[in-house]
Enzyme design. Structure first.
Site, PDB file in Angstrom:
ATOM      1  N   ASP A 178       0.523   0.597 -13.438  1.00 29.80           N
ATOM      2  CA  ASP A 178       0.162  -0.464 -12.502  1.00 29.80           C
ATOM      3  C   ASP A 178      -1.318  -0.806 -12.670  1.00 29.80           C
ATOM      4  O   ASP A 178      -2.183   0.045 -12.440  1.00 29.80           O
ATOM      5  CB  ASP A 178       0.443   0.008 -11.075  1.00 29.80           C
ATOM      6  CG  ASP A 178       0.514  -1.129 -10.075  1.00 29.80           C
ATOM      7  OD1 ASP A 178       0.307  -2.283 -10.476  1.00 29.80           O
ATOM      8  OD2 ASP A 178       0.793  -0.860  -8.891  1.00 29.80           O
ATOM      9  N   ASP A 179      -1.619  -2.038 -13.115  1.00 36.07           N
ATOM     10  CA  ASP A 179      -3.001  -2.509 -13.266  1.00 36.07           C
ATOM     11  C   ASP A 179      -3.761  -1.851 -14.418  1.00 36.07           C
ATOM     12  O   ASP A 179      -4.995  -1.890 -14.449  1.00 36.07           O
ATOM     13  CB  ASP A 179      -3.814  -2.298 -11.976  1.00 36.07           C
ATOM     14  CG  ASP A 179      -3.447  -3.281 -10.870  1.00 36.07           C
ATOM     15  OD1 ASP A 179      -2.387  -3.915 -10.974  1.00 36.07           O
ATOM     16  OD2 ASP A 179      -4.220  -3.401  -9.902  1.00 36.07           O
ATOM     17  N   CYS A 226       1.379  -8.281  -9.805  1.00 34.64           N
ATOM     18  CA  CYS A 226       2.453  -7.284  -9.722  1.00 34.64           C
ATOM     19  C   CYS A 226       3.836  -7.874  -9.476  1.00 34.64           C
ATOM     20  O   CYS A 226       4.733  -7.740 -10.305  1.00 34.64           O
ATOM     21  CB  CYS A 226       2.133  -6.284  -8.614  1.00 34.64           C
ATOM     22  SG  CYS A 226       0.546  -5.465  -8.758  1.00 34.64           S
ATOM     23  N   LYS A 239       7.218   2.528  -7.756  1.00 35.31           N
ATOM     24  CA  LYS A 239       6.939   1.259  -7.072  1.00 35.31           C
ATOM     25  C   LYS A 239       8.061   0.246  -7.299  1.00 35.31           C
ATOM     26  O   LYS A 239       8.545   0.084  -8.415  1.00 35.31           O
ATOM     27  CB  LYS A 239       5.607   0.721  -7.596  1.00 35.31           C
ATOM     28  CG  LYS A 239       5.278  -0.709  -7.170  1.00 35.31           C
ATOM     29  CD  LYS A 239       3.929  -1.114  -7.716  1.00 35.31           C
ATOM     30  CE  LYS A 239       3.637  -2.585  -7.464  1.00 35.31           C
ATOM     31  NZ  LYS A 239       2.268  -2.958  -7.849  1.00 35.31           N
ATOM     32  N   HIS A 282       8.228  -3.243  -4.991  1.00 37.66           N
ATOM     33  CA  HIS A 282       7.460  -4.468  -4.708  1.00 37.66           C
ATOM     34  C   HIS A 282       8.258  -5.741  -4.999  1.00 37.66           C
ATOM     35  O   HIS A 282       7.708  -6.752  -5.445  1.00 37.66           O
ATOM     36  CB  HIS A 282       6.140  -4.470  -5.481  1.00 37.66           C
ATOM     37  CG  HIS A 282       5.054  -5.253  -4.775  1.00 37.66           C
ATOM     38  ND1 HIS A 282       3.816  -5.495  -5.335  1.00 37.66           N
ATOM     39  CD2 HIS A 282       5.032  -5.840  -3.546  1.00 37.66           C
ATOM     40  CE1 HIS A 282       3.075  -6.194  -4.496  1.00 37.66           C
ATOM     41  NE2 HIS A 282       3.791  -6.417  -3.403  1.00 37.66           N
ATOM     42  N   HIS A 296      -3.433   1.731  -9.760  1.00 42.55           N
ATOM     43  CA  HIS A 296      -3.764   0.735  -8.736  1.00 42.55           C
ATOM     44  C   HIS A 296      -4.695   1.366  -7.697  1.00 42.55           C
ATOM     45  O   HIS A 296      -4.573   2.557  -7.387  1.00 42.55           O
ATOM     46  CB  HIS A 296      -2.466   0.260  -8.068  1.00 42.55           C
ATOM     47  CG  HIS A 296      -2.578  -1.012  -7.307  1.00 42.55           C
ATOM     48  ND1 HIS A 296      -3.287  -1.121  -6.125  1.00 42.55           N
ATOM     49  CD2 HIS A 296      -2.064  -2.242  -7.542  1.00 42.55           C
ATOM     50  CE1 HIS A 296      -3.191  -2.363  -5.679  1.00 42.55           C
ATOM     51  NE2 HIS A 296      -2.454  -3.063  -6.521  1.00 42.55           N
ATOM     52  N   ASP A 326       1.998  -3.591 -16.043  1.00 43.61           N
ATOM     53  CA  ASP A 326       2.565  -4.839 -15.516  1.00 43.61           C
ATOM     54  C   ASP A 326       1.672  -6.051 -15.786  1.00 43.61           C
ATOM     55  O   ASP A 326       2.147  -7.185 -15.786  1.00 43.61           O
ATOM     56  CB  ASP A 326       2.890  -4.727 -14.023  1.00 43.61           C
ATOM     57  CG  ASP A 326       1.707  -4.259 -13.177  1.00 43.61           C
ATOM     58  OD1 ASP A 326       0.636  -3.941 -13.734  1.00 43.61           O
ATOM     59  OD2 ASP A 326       1.860  -4.214 -11.933  1.00 43.61           O
ATOM     60  N   HIS A 327       0.379  -5.827 -16.028  1.00 43.84           N
ATOM     61  CA  HIS A 327      -0.564  -6.905 -16.374  1.00 43.84           C
ATOM     62  C   HIS A 327      -1.898  -6.258 -16.709  1.00 43.84           C
ATOM     63  O   HIS A 327      -1.990  -5.026 -16.806  1.00 43.84           O
ATOM     64  CB  HIS A 327      -0.718  -7.924 -15.234  1.00 43.84           C
ATOM     65  CG  HIS A 327      -0.934  -7.297 -13.899  1.00 43.84           C
ATOM     66  ND1 HIS A 327      -2.094  -6.634 -13.574  1.00 43.84           N
ATOM     67  CD2 HIS A 327      -0.130  -7.195 -12.798  1.00 43.84           C
ATOM     68  CE1 HIS A 327      -2.006  -6.166 -12.342  1.00 43.84           C
ATOM     69  NE2 HIS A 327      -0.820  -6.480 -11.851  1.00 43.84           N
ATOM     70  N   LYS A 355      -6.678  -9.166 -14.431  1.00 45.03           N
ATOM     71  CA  LYS A 355      -5.612  -9.331 -13.441  1.00 45.03           C
ATOM     72  C   LYS A 355      -5.805 -10.612 -12.650  1.00 45.03           C
ATOM     73  O   LYS A 355      -6.908 -10.955 -12.235  1.00 45.03           O
ATOM     74  CB  LYS A 355      -5.625  -8.127 -12.494  1.00 45.03           C
ATOM     75  CG  LYS A 355      -4.640  -8.222 -11.335  1.00 45.03           C
ATOM     76  CD  LYS A 355      -4.715  -6.991 -10.449  1.00 45.03           C
ATOM     77  CE  LYS A 355      -3.750  -7.092  -9.272  1.00 45.03           C
ATOM     78  NZ  LYS A 355      -3.763  -5.869  -8.434  1.00 45.03           N
TER      79      LYS A 355
END
Length: 600
Positions: free
Chosen positions: A55-56, A95, A154, A156, A310, A362-363, A387
């Site tokens: 994540d991130d 996300c 996660k 989301h 994150h 994810d990015h 991001k």
């Protein structure tokens, strides 16, 4: 035992050597056919599928992507034993939309999981927006193919639609038969000592309005008490009641973000509310390892959706202060250790050679995440942006690592444009399923590219959105090998000249926060991957031809779009108490993890 080199047969040069050269293409074709047959045979056995998403995470945070100061040995080993993609791209720079596209193989706006303006990600567990029930995830297809399907970490993608227990957006309603993790995402609000993050600007405005109204009411009450105004006490009391109702209406949600959003669920049940951050990583790891052990006789799909890296960067004491890059670096190195433990579980259960493993983010890294002491977001290497930026490479270029020993070549590096959306048709093909034929699927199977049967990606064009706004498009001209990218709009950095939108959370997608480019900006990524030198008609003879060709592809792409209900509308985003997941009696929701729980 020493291996003996077999004797080389003698042959006459000339005609026979020429004949061997003539057979070269035939030999190559037979070799590719054998590789294809090998993959099909392996596919007939339905490999286990392990998907790990950070994540991130910035692409520049990993050793296998050029970082020499952060230690990521387990992910680096995964790359050494498998195939590494250097031009792997998220379909969205945030996300919720990125994960929606990953799960469905479709741009997120096709399912309403992106915004035209305003909110760009889900804000509450108690909202009604989320991944629509009519969307098909790869988990659903693999479930139909006989796979056990699990999600750890996660989600989301929303929870409920109309009641607290309908779970219309829940993982178990989207093809997963087991879920343990956060239905929402980590945010600063999950940590008692961190500043607010969820809709922080709106929260600050509401607090100011409340203070102004309260001050006004105190002034009125004091004036009444001093006989300066002729108003009844009943009117004063009524007005004070309205001010209190206004305060209660927003404080009921924003005052309890940690309790409402920072929760853990096992399947349909809330197990921790609020969650205890310090032990969450160990719980997730135990669940992932347990899932592998329970389903080792497979086949299984396990999607490990990590909470790292994150903010608020919750890191266990064993890793605190161990890296060269502060808390963020500590968190990255702990993430790598977690990945290593999961890979060890695969190997210890004898599943390494029968498991198709994938690692990504994810990015891009969150450049604006920082405090007064250090940077709290990732490093995107040589790539511009981060991001939230749908066009610049730093917002969308992510790690892409695949391993399947004996089937995919070890140590191979591929420089072709690929997408997170490609994972959908790839795993569906490996499982022996078929992608849906009743909708647009933007992803393309990576199987031929990964195994070496195809030289080029199936993507000639890729379209890069920020919300519902097309920011950029890329064209891979396979004939010339040149890779072009056209920017139609870019974010305005703050302060001017900086590489991000500091003080704004993330850069906006539209409005005054972006610059429209007419004519568009043109870069040749094959020579300028950092997007530092925009081309002009004077510096690039093909400028007009390239812009026209990409423009034509954009128009053809737009013909595939159709309106869908927006999941990020204000009515779907707002917190609704009757939709809030809760253990106990609402609003007194509180519970702790059952340490004695064992899945049977």
């Amino acid at each position: 035992m020493a291996l003996r080199t077999p004797a080389r047969p003698s042959f006459q040069p000339g005609a026979r050597e020429s004949g061997l050269r003539d057979c070269g293409p035939l030999v190559l074709m037979v070799g590719l056919l054998l590789r294809t047959c090998e993959l099909r045979a392996a596919g007939a056995l339905q490999p286990n599928i392990l998907l790990i998403m950070a994540d991130d995470l910035g692409i520049g945070d990993l050793g296998c992507y050029g970082n020499s100061t952060l230690r990521t040995p387990h992910i680096d080993r995964l790359a050494e034993e498998g195939v590494r993609l250097t031009q792997h791209l998220a379909a969205a720079p945030l996300c919720t939309p990125s994960r929606a596209a990953f799960l469905t193989g479709r741009h997120s706006f096709r399912s309403g999981m992106d915004a035209s303006d305003g909110y760009r990600a889900l804000q509450w567990n108690g909202g009604s927006g989320g991944l629509p029930e009519n969307e098909t995830t790869f988990a659903r297809i693999l479930q139909q193919q006989g796979y056990a399907t699990g999600l750890i970490g996660k989600w989301h993608q929303g929870v409920n639609c109309e009641s607290r227990v309908d779970h219309c957006h829940h993982p178990l309603n989207h093809g997963f038969d087991y879920f343990y993790g956060m239905p929402f995402t980590l945010v600063n609000d999950c940590h008692p000592d961190r500043p607010p993050e969820v809709d922080a600007a709106t929260r600050a405005k509401l607090w100011r309005y409340t203070q102004m109204l309260a001050l006004g009411m105190l002034t009125v009450a004091a004036s009444k008490a001093c006989g300066l105004i002729s108003v009844s006490w009943k009117a004063v009391t009524g007005a004070a009641g309205l001010v209190f109702l206004f305060f209660a209406s927003w404080y009921a949600s924003f005052g309890f973000v940690r309790r409402w959003n920072c929760i853990l669920m096992r399947n349909h049940d809330v197990t921790e509310q609020p969650m205890v951050l310090e032990r969450t990583a160990s719980l997730m790891l135990k669940e992932a390892v347990s899932y592998i052990e329970r389903n080792k006789h497979g086949p299984f799909l396990l999607f490990v959706s990590l909470l790292h890296v994150h903010i608020p960067l919750v890191t266990t004491k064993e890793f605190l202060g161990e890296s060269q890059h502060g808390l963020y670096g500590d968190n990255v190195e702990e993430m790598d250790w977690l990945v290593g433990e999961i890979l060890n579980a695969v190997e210890e259960n004898g599943l390494k050679n029968t498991t198709f493993t994938y690692f990504t983010s994810d990015h891009g890294g969150h450049l604006e995440a920082r405090d007064e002491h250090s940077q709290l977001g990732g490093w995107n290497g040589i790539y511009r942006g981060g991001k939230g930026m749908g066009g610049w490479e730093g917002g969308i270029r992510v790690p892409g690592i695949f391993r399947w020993p004996g089937v995919l070549p070890a140590g191979r590096v591929i420089h072709e444009p690929t997408s997170l959306m490609d994972v959908f048709p790839t795993v569906v093909q490996l499982a022996g399923g078929q992608v849906p034929q009743d909708r647009v699927i933007d992803g393309r199977s990576l199987v031929p590219l990964l195994q070496g049967a195809a030289e080029h990606s199936e993507h000639e064009f890729l379209f890069h959105y920020c919300g519902k706004h097309l920011h950029a498009a890329r064209w891979h001209d396979k004939d010339s090998g040149r890779l072009w990218k056209v920017h139609y709009m870019t974010p305005r950095f703050h302060p001017e000249g900086a590489g991000a939108c500091y003080g704004q959370g993330v850069c906006p997608c539209s409005g005054e926060g972006v610059t429209q480019h007419n004519p568009p900006l043109l870069f040749e990524l094959s020579r300028d991957p950092s997007e530092a030198r925009p081309l002009t008609p004077g510096s690039e003879p093909l400028y007009h031809a390239v812009v026209a060709r990409v423009g034509q592809a954009v128009e053809e792409h737009r013909e595939t779009l159709s309106p869908v209900p927006p999941q990020f509308s204000l009515s779907n985003i707002l917190w609704k108490p009757w939709l809030q997941p809760c253990c106990g009696i609402f609003p007194f929701c509180s519970c702790t993890q059952d340490e004695d729980h064992r899945e049977t």
